[in-house]
Design a protein around this motif. Structure first.
Motif, PDB file in Angstrom:
ATOM      1  N   GLY A 167       0.834  -1.185   0.000  1.00  0.00           N
ATOM      2  CA  GLY A 167       0.000   0.000   0.000  1.00  0.00           C
ATOM      3  C   GLY A 167       0.876   1.244   0.000  1.00  0.00           C
ATOM      4  N   LYS A 168       0.522   2.240  -0.823  1.00  0.00           N
ATOM      5  CA  LYS A 168       1.358   3.437  -0.972  1.00  0.00           C
ATOM      6  C   LYS A 168       0.483   4.672  -0.773  1.00  0.00           C
ATOM      7  CE  LYS A 168       3.372   0.560  -4.496  1.00  0.00           C
ATOM      8  NZ  LYS A 168       2.159  -0.188  -4.888  1.00  0.00           N
ATOM      9  N   ILE A 169       0.887   5.517   0.152  1.00  0.00           N
ATOM     10  CA  ILE A 169       0.062   6.653   0.556  1.00  0.00           C
ATOM     11  C   ILE A 169       0.900   7.929   0.520  1.00  0.00           C
ATOM     12  CG2 ILE A 169      -1.379   7.634   2.383  1.00  0.00           C
ATOM     13  CD1 ILE A 169      -1.589   4.746   3.555  1.00  0.00           C
ATOM     14  N   ARG A 170       0.398   8.947  -0.164  1.00  0.00           N
ATOM     15  CA  ARG A 170       1.031  10.274  -0.122  1.00  0.00           C
ATOM     16  C   ARG A 170       0.339  11.113   0.944  1.00  0.00           C
ATOM     17  NH1 ARG A 170       4.517  12.500  -4.535  1.00  0.00           N
ATOM     18  NH2 ARG A 170       4.209  14.552  -3.628  1.00  0.00           N
ATOM     19  N   ILE A 171       1.149  11.738   1.795  1.00  0.00           N
ATOM     20  CA  ILE A 171       0.637  12.654   2.819  1.00  0.00           C
ATOM     21  C   ILE A 171       1.299  14.000   2.554  1.00  0.00           C
ATOM     22  CG2 ILE A 171       0.381  13.101   5.286  1.00  0.00           C
ATOM     23  CD1 ILE A 171       1.505   9.678   4.420  1.00  0.00           C
ATOM     24  N   GLU A 172       0.526  14.998   2.166  1.00  0.00           N
ATOM     25  CA  GLU A 172       1.152  16.274   1.789  1.00  0.00           C
ATOM     26  C   GLU A 172       0.277  17.447   2.210  1.00  0.00           C
ATOM     27  OE1 GLU A 172       1.669  16.166  -2.513  1.00  0.00           O
ATOM     28  OE2 GLU A 172       0.041  14.731  -2.614  1.00  0.00           O
ATOM     29  N   GLY A 173       0.925  18.586   2.225  1.00  0.00           N
ATOM     30  CA  GLY A 173       0.229  19.796   2.629  1.00  0.00           C
ATOM     31  C   GLY A 173       1.028  20.553   3.675  1.00  0.00           C
ATOM     32  N   ARG A 174       0.580  21.750   3.972  1.00  0.00           N
ATOM     33  CA  ARG A 174       1.283  22.646   4.899  1.00  0.00           C
ATOM     34  C   ARG A 174       1.576  21.980   6.238  1.00  0.00           C
ATOM     35  NH1 ARG A 174      -2.862  26.623   6.358  1.00  0.00           N
ATOM     36  NH2 ARG A 174      -3.369  25.049   7.937  1.00  0.00           N
ATOM     37  N   ASP A 175       0.628  21.190   6.741  1.00  0.00           N
ATOM     38  CA  ASP A 175       0.767  20.627   8.086  1.00  0.00           C
ATOM     39  C   ASP A 175       1.133  19.141   8.086  1.00  0.00           C
ATOM     40  OD1 ASP A 175      -0.052  23.094   9.400  1.00  0.00           O
ATOM     41  OD2 ASP A 175      -2.045  22.665   8.581  1.00  0.00           O
ATOM     42  N   ALA A 176       1.620  18.636   6.964  1.00  0.00           N
ATOM     43  CA  ALA A 176       1.889  17.199   6.860  1.00  0.00           C
ATOM     44  C   ALA A 176       2.902  16.725   7.901  1.00  0.00           C
ATOM     45  CB  ALA A 176       2.378  16.863   5.448  1.00  0.00           C
ATOM     46  N   CYS A 177       3.947  17.479   8.122  1.00  0.00           N
ATOM     47  CA  CYS A 177       4.987  17.063   9.069  1.00  0.00           C
ATOM     48  C   CYS A 177       4.441  17.061  10.498  1.00  0.00           C
ATOM     49  CB  CYS A 177       6.199  17.975   8.959  1.00  0.00           C
ATOM     50  SG  CYS A 177       7.586  17.447   9.998  1.00  0.00           S
ATOM     51  N   THR A 178       3.734  18.117  10.870  1.00  0.00           N
ATOM     52  CA  THR A 178       3.140  18.196  12.208  1.00  0.00           C
ATOM     53  C   THR A 178       2.171  17.051  12.440  1.00  0.00           C
ATOM     54  OG1 THR A 178       3.321  20.602  12.118  1.00  0.00           O
ATOM     55  CG2 THR A 178       1.815  19.679  13.769  1.00  0.00           C
ATOM     56  N   PHE A 179       1.351  16.796  11.437  1.00  0.00           N
ATOM     57  CA  PHE A 179       0.364  15.720  11.505  1.00  0.00           C
ATOM     58  C   PHE A 179       1.041  14.363  11.718  1.00  0.00           C
ATOM     59  CE2 PHE A 179      -1.665  12.453   8.754  1.00  0.00           C
ATOM     60  CZ  PHE A 179      -2.824  12.228   9.486  1.00  0.00           C
ATOM     61  N   LEU A 180       2.045  14.045  10.907  1.00  0.00           N
ATOM     62  CA  LEU A 180       2.717  12.748  11.025  1.00  0.00           C
ATOM     63  C   LEU A 180       3.494  12.635  12.325  1.00  0.00           C
ATOM     64  CD1 LEU A 180       3.923  12.153   7.362  1.00  0.00           C
ATOM     65  CD2 LEU A 180       2.284  10.764   8.649  1.00  0.00           C
ATOM     66  N   ASN A 181       4.056  13.711  12.785  1.00  0.00           N
ATOM     67  CA  ASN A 181       4.780  13.644  14.062  1.00  0.00           C
ATOM     68  C   ASN A 181       3.830  13.383  15.226  1.00  0.00           C
ATOM     69  OD1 ASN A 181       7.491  13.513  14.473  1.00  0.00           O
ATOM     70  ND2 ASN A 181       7.858  15.719  14.307  1.00  0.00           N
ATOM     71  N   ARG A 182       2.582  13.798  15.082  1.00  0.00           N
ATOM     72  CA  ARG A 182       1.594  13.528  16.123  1.00  0.00           C
ATOM     73  C   ARG A 182       1.112  12.072  16.067  1.00  0.00           C
ATOM     74  NH1 ARG A 182      -2.114  16.596  14.489  1.00  0.00           N
ATOM     75  NH2 ARG A 182      -3.838  15.145  14.104  1.00  0.00           N
ATOM     76  N   LEU A 183       1.053  11.512  14.857  1.00  0.00           N
ATOM     77  CA  LEU A 183       0.543  10.151  14.689  1.00  0.00           C
ATOM     78  C   LEU A 183       1.617   9.084  14.875  1.00  0.00           C
ATOM     79  CD1 LEU A 183      -2.282  11.043  13.831  1.00  0.00           C
ATOM     80  CD2 LEU A 183      -2.073   9.526  11.859  1.00  0.00           C
ATOM     81  N   CYS A 184       2.851   9.415  14.541  1.00  0.00           N
ATOM     82  CA  CYS A 184       3.922   8.412  14.514  1.00  0.00           C
ATOM     83  C   CYS A 184       4.819   8.534  15.739  1.00  0.00           C
ATOM     84  CB  CYS A 184       4.752   8.563  13.251  1.00  0.00           C
ATOM     85  SG  CYS A 184       3.811   8.283  11.729  1.00  0.00           S
ATOM     86  N   ALA A 185       5.337   7.392  16.194  1.00  0.00           N
ATOM     87  CA  ALA A 185       6.163   7.379  17.408  1.00  0.00           C
ATOM     88  C   ALA A 185       7.595   7.802  17.149  1.00  0.00           C
ATOM     89  CB  ALA A 185       6.137   5.976  18.025  1.00  0.00           C
ATOM     90  N   ASN A 186       8.073   7.669  15.932  1.00  0.00           N
ATOM     91  CA  ASN A 186       9.440   8.066  15.600  1.00  0.00           C
ATOM     92  C   ASN A 186       9.466   9.537  15.181  1.00  0.00           C
ATOM     93  OD1 ASN A 186      12.206   7.760  15.173  1.00  0.00           O
ATOM     94  ND2 ASN A 186      11.964   5.834  14.066  1.00  0.00           N
ATOM     95  N   GLN A 187      10.668  10.083  15.070  1.00  0.00           N
ATOM     96  CA  GLN A 187      10.828  11.486  14.660  1.00  0.00           C
ATOM     97  C   GLN A 187      10.639  11.587  13.148  1.00  0.00           C
ATOM     98  OE1 GLN A 187      10.695  14.877  14.349  1.00  0.00           O
ATOM     99  NE2 GLN A 187      11.826  14.867  16.300  1.00  0.00           N
ATOM    100  N   MET A 188       9.618  12.331  12.738  1.00  0.00           N
ATOM    101  CA  MET A 188       9.298  12.445  11.321  1.00  0.00           C
ATOM    102  C   MET A 188       9.878  13.705  10.680  1.00  0.00           C
ATOM    103  SD  MET A 188       7.786   9.678  11.461  1.00  0.00           S
ATOM    104  CE  MET A 188       7.450   9.548   9.731  1.00  0.00           C
ATOM    105  N   ASP A 189      10.344  14.634  11.507  1.00  0.00           N
ATOM    106  CA  ASP A 189      10.889  15.885  10.966  1.00  0.00           C
ATOM    107  C   ASP A 189      12.354  15.663  10.603  1.00  0.00           C
ATOM    108  OD1 ASP A 189      11.262  18.442  10.150  1.00  0.00           O
ATOM    109  OD2 ASP A 189      10.901  19.386  12.092  1.00  0.00           O
ATOM    110  N   VAL A 190      12.552  14.985   9.469  1.00  0.00           N
ATOM    111  CA  VAL A 190      13.892  14.624   9.005  1.00  0.00           C
ATOM    112  C   VAL A 190      14.150  15.305   7.670  1.00  0.00           C
ATOM    113  CG1 VAL A 190      13.886  12.400  10.210  1.00  0.00           C
ATOM    114  CG2 VAL A 190      12.991  12.543   7.871  1.00  0.00           C
ATOM    115  N   ALA A 191      15.373  15.198   7.197  1.00  0.00           N
ATOM    116  CA  ALA A 191      15.730  15.813   5.920  1.00  0.00           C
ATOM    117  C   ALA A 191      15.026  15.097   4.771  1.00  0.00           C
ATOM    118  CB  ALA A 191      17.245  15.748   5.727  1.00  0.00           C
ATOM    119  N   ASP A 204       4.742  15.893  21.499  1.00  0.00           N
ATOM    120  CA  ASP A 204       3.787  14.888  21.966  1.00  0.00           C
ATOM    121  C   ASP A 204       3.218  14.112  20.779  1.00  0.00           C
ATOM    122  OD1 ASP A 204       2.326  13.460  23.769  1.00  0.00           O
ATOM    123  OD2 ASP A 204       0.697  14.928  23.888  1.00  0.00           O
ATOM    124  N   PHE A 205       3.001  12.826  20.980  1.00  0.00           N
ATOM    125  CA  PHE A 205       2.424  11.987  19.927  1.00  0.00           C
ATOM    126  C   PHE A 205       1.484  10.978  20.570  1.00  0.00           C
ATOM    127  CE2 PHE A 205       6.385  10.015  21.287  1.00  0.00           C
ATOM    128  CZ  PHE A 205       6.039   8.680  21.472  1.00  0.00           C
TER     129      PHE A 205
END
Length: 815
Positions: A493-517, A707-708
């Motif tokens: 399964g392949k999912i695109r997550i995009e938009g102004r708040d995509a990083c904030t959103f994924l960091n809230r949902l995911c346990a690992n650090q999503m704000d990477v290069a 927080d996540f």
């Protein structure tokens, strides 16, 4: 005019045992404004003619937990409501007529012990003593469950309805729900009709318990509920002189079950090729209706039954019954909130086990609705496993001809369905077929499970021992370990997550650090509030505002629903399923770099292309995105290729790999390689009930970031300590096989089960994963014990490890 409210907290649609159970359990939780609407009369449709068999043991721990709950509930209901439920714990016997079936039922007995169910393996002589009317001349083994039994389905449904009413629920017959109202993607109410009267009820929650009507009702709201009715046959004899109470008897090798009731004998069947019913819809006045007799269809079952139970030869037939029951594409029912519409809940599709299932299912769904999360892992029956295409009626009609019979077929490991195949195919399907691929199906996807030699038959020969593809898997497995293998994993399964708040959103949902290069790949879990694992995935950052998630094909709808459910109103995030737009070719093994550099001018060195990164590359005369990750524990790349260029890239890789010993590999090999490396498999080793730390995945959790979801549960578990640990096991004897659900034995006592198993061809033995209770113990304490694994009643010594037995430091992935 029916006395109906204009508002309700929840509307339950359907007054069979499922709807009555949901209403009862919601009322038990204190929900007073519960309204149940039944189009005709309670129990009409299927419940009234169900056989009422109560078998506690199901295919998994939580399904067994629900069946046991049903049995306990039905014993208590009579005292609570004053309605006799006919619940009789007279036990059940399942007999085997072949050695393969004996292996299956003995494995089930081991599983029953692991689940703390009273069970005994019994000899043919002991069967004859318990069931003197039975011809046991060819019985090779049997299993007896003393606390199984039988009941009166109609009275149980009526007792549940009465219990619900006593607790304040409103149950109204002869009221049909004609429409479901929605706004902004969620339920807002229902319209109803009763004779010439019409009305609406405002509600933001409804439960579709519509049974065989449920699919079409759901479709009108854009909800996928794949089920189809089949004809189900049984006979009831005239009274038989001196017939005493007997256990329920199952003879799956003859597709038959037997039940003594009031001095008569019932014989029912789950024949190999069933008759679908209601393809053109179900007529409006259908209620307590029977379907036309078809004695020719039932005669082969009856013929075997007369040999099995000779007294049937002289017993007159009192009733020859044929009635409809709904079946699903995978023989598992549906629970949960539909991913398409918020507030639209489902409890339907019970596959002829609705009586034993509905008590527990109603309890679980009510808890889920009340708490906002399921009481334990219910992925086996989660509606989010349904694929949108499965609502197709031609697909369902063909599939259910098989699924009814599969209830009593041999439940061999790796068994593949045969009907409704070829729906979803990779662009490489014909290429792989021409090279010997033998396909399996998951979520409608045709996937190459193994590759046959030119002189070998291209089909499964099922067994509980080594199947006919065991050596093929060994060759593929060792190619991945020693040279290079190529997998088609387009079904990811392949999912695109995009938009102004995509990083904030994924960091809230995911346990690992999503704000990477950009270009970095993050392995992570999405957790629930208890620290359980809702999803196990990788996420690649494409840019400041765009991310790309890869999930198992089987969980795609679940993962999409989880993400979409948690987007906040003030967040700008777009979530898109792009599964069909890209294929995935997985090149893995120590010679992977050697092969890929022959078809691409890009630099694949560790310095230029480190592990855990993704880059666009030139390949052949096309382009691909290469992700340096692995699920087999070797050097390699997942290549994401647009579907129009997939065949070209495959041909280029195949040609380039010829001098390096490139071998095409299937999904069985992917699984045997991953289990040697102790990589977890979602749905087996990790579920929403398994705490991320106890699963051994704490390395992917970063509590020092923002927080996540699940963070507090992770911190609490670190403070309180682990109650169990995920271990890897290897049998010391190289011959036995592990699949899953074998019993884990610690210091002579069954403590758990094997969550997944396969054969480790490099390590030289069967490998299993499983949780071991360890409250107050250190890792050394856990490993100091003696471990065995029980397979069909026989125990085999096992080595245990907390680290991967293959390449524990992960050096090979970074070669």
């Amino acid at each position: 005019m029916p006395n109906l409210p204009t508002k309700a907290r929840v509307v339950v649609i359907g007054g069979g045992i499922s709807g009555c159970s949901v209403a009862y359990h919601l009322a038990k939780l204190g929900w007073t404004d519960v309204v149940l609407l039944e189009r005709k009369q309670l129990t009409s449709g299927t419940t009234w003619h169900a056989a009422g068999l109560i078998g506690q043991l199901r295919a998994s721990q939580n399904m067994t937990r629900l069946a046991k709950y049903s049995a306990d509930l039905y014993v208590k209901l009579e005292a609570e409501t004053g309605i006799a439920t006919g619940m009789r714990q007279n036990g059940s016997i399942t007999v085997a007529l072949t050695e393969e079936r004996k292996q299956e039922i003995y494995r089930q007995a081991t599983l029953a012990r692991a689940f703390d169910i009273d069970v005994n393996e019994v000899s043919p002589r002991e069967v004859k003593e318990m069931y003197p009317h039975l011809n046991t001349s060819d019985v090779v083994g049997a299993v007896h469950l003393p606390l199984d039994g039988q009941c009166d389905p109609t009275n149980i449904a009526m007792a549940l309805a009465k219990g619900a009413r006593q607790l304040g629920a409103k149950i109204v017959e002869n009221v049909k729900v004609t429409d479901v109202h929605k706004r902004d993607g969620r339920v807002t109410g229902v319209s109803w009709a009763s004779g010439e009267e019409f009305g609406t009820i405002e509600t933001d929650l409804l439960v579709n318990c519509g049974g065989m009507w449920g699919r079409d009702l759901a479709a009108r709201s854009g909800v996928t509920l794949p089920l189809h009715a089949c004809e189900h046959f049984y006979i009831v004899t005239e009274a038989i002189e001196n017939l005493t109470r007997l256990p329920v008897l199952r003879v799956p090798d003859e597709c038959a079950y037997y039940k003594e009731d009031a001095g008569k004998m019932m014989l029912g069947a789950f024949e190999p090729k069933a008759k679908p019913w209601g393809m053109e819809g179900i007529r409006e006045d259908f209620c307590f209706d029977q379907l036309p007799e078809d004695f020719d269809h039932f005669e082969p079952i009856l013929s075997m039954a007369v040999n099995r139970m000779p007294m049937l030869e002289t017993a007159g037939i009192h009733t020859f019954f044929n009635g409809p029951e709904s079946f699903t594409p995978d023989d598992r029912y549906y629970l949960g909130e539909a991913p398409e519409v918020r507030g639209y809940w489902i409890a339907a599709g019970y596959n002829s086990i609705g009586i034993v299932s509905s008590g527990g299912a109603g309890f679980a769904l009510a808890q889920w609705m009340n708490d906002g999360e399921p009481p334990f892992d219910l992925w086996d029956v989660d509606i989010r496993r349904a694929q949108p295409f499965q609502k197709n009626r031609r697909y369902l009609k063909e599939r259910v001809t098989e699924t009814l019979g599969l209830l009593y077929a041999d439940h061999f490991p790796y068994r593949q369905v045969e009907t409704s195949r070829g729906i979803r195919r990779s662009p490489l399907h014909e290429h792989l077929k021409a090279r010997g691929a033998v396909f399996g199906e998951v979520a409608g996807w045709e996937r190459a499970n193994w590759f046959a030699r030119p002189d070998q038959e291209r089909e499964y020969r099922y067994s509980w021992q080594r199947q006919n593809w065991f050596e093929n898997q060994r060759e593929e497995h060792l190619a991945v370990r020693n040279s290079v293998g190529l997998f088609d994993m387009t079904s990811f399964g392949k999912i695109r997550i995009e938009g102004r708040d995509a990083c904030t959103f994924l960091n809230r949902l995911c346990a690992n650090q999503m704000d990477v290069a950009p270009g970095r790949i993050v392995y992570t879990q999405m957790l629930n509030s208890k620290g359980g694992i809702e999803s196990d995935l990788t996420v690649t950052r494409f840019s400041e505002t765009a991310f790309f998630a890869v999930v198992p094909g089987a969980t795609l709808q679940r993962d999409l629903a989880w993400m979409r459910k948690h987007v906040r109103e003030d967040e700008f995030v777009i979530i898109t399923d792009i599964t069909a737009s890209e294929s995935v070719l997985v090149l893995m093994g120590p010679k992977a770099r050697e092969v890929i550099t022959r078809v691409s001018p890009n630099d694949f060195s560790n310095e230029a292309f480190p592990f855990g990164t993704a880059q666009e590359i030139e390949i052949g005369m096309g382009l691909a995105r290469a992700h340096r990750v692995t699920y087999v524990g070797e050097l390699g790349w997942e290549l994401y290729v647009s579907t129009d260029q997939t065949a070209h890239v495959f041909e280029a890789l195949e040609e380039a790999g010829a001098t390096s010993g490139l071998k095409l590999c299937g999904l069985h090999t992917l699984d045997s390689c991953r289990i040697e490396k102790a990589f977890r498999h979602f749905g087996h080793d990790v579920t929403d009930e398994d705490h991320v730390l106890e699963a051994g995945l704490g390395f992917a959790v970063k509590t020092d970031k923002v927080d996540f979801m699940g963070r507090d549960a992770v911190l609490r578990k670190r403070e309180s300590g682990l109650e169990r640990r995920m271990l890897q096991f290897k049998l010391k004897d190289a011959e036995p096989l592990l699949f899953h659900n074998e019993a884990l034995v610690r210091d002579g006592k069954i403590v758990s089960i094997v969550t997944s198993g396969n054969y480790g061809h490099h390590l030289g033995g069967a490998i299993g994963m499983g949780y071991v209770p360890c409250s107050g113990e250190s890792a050394d304490d856990v490993l100091a014990s003696t471990y065995e694994i029980e397979i069909a009643g026989q125990r085999f010594p096992a080595e245990a490890s907390l680290k991967p037995m293959y390449d524990p430091k992960g050096d090979r992935t970074r070669m």
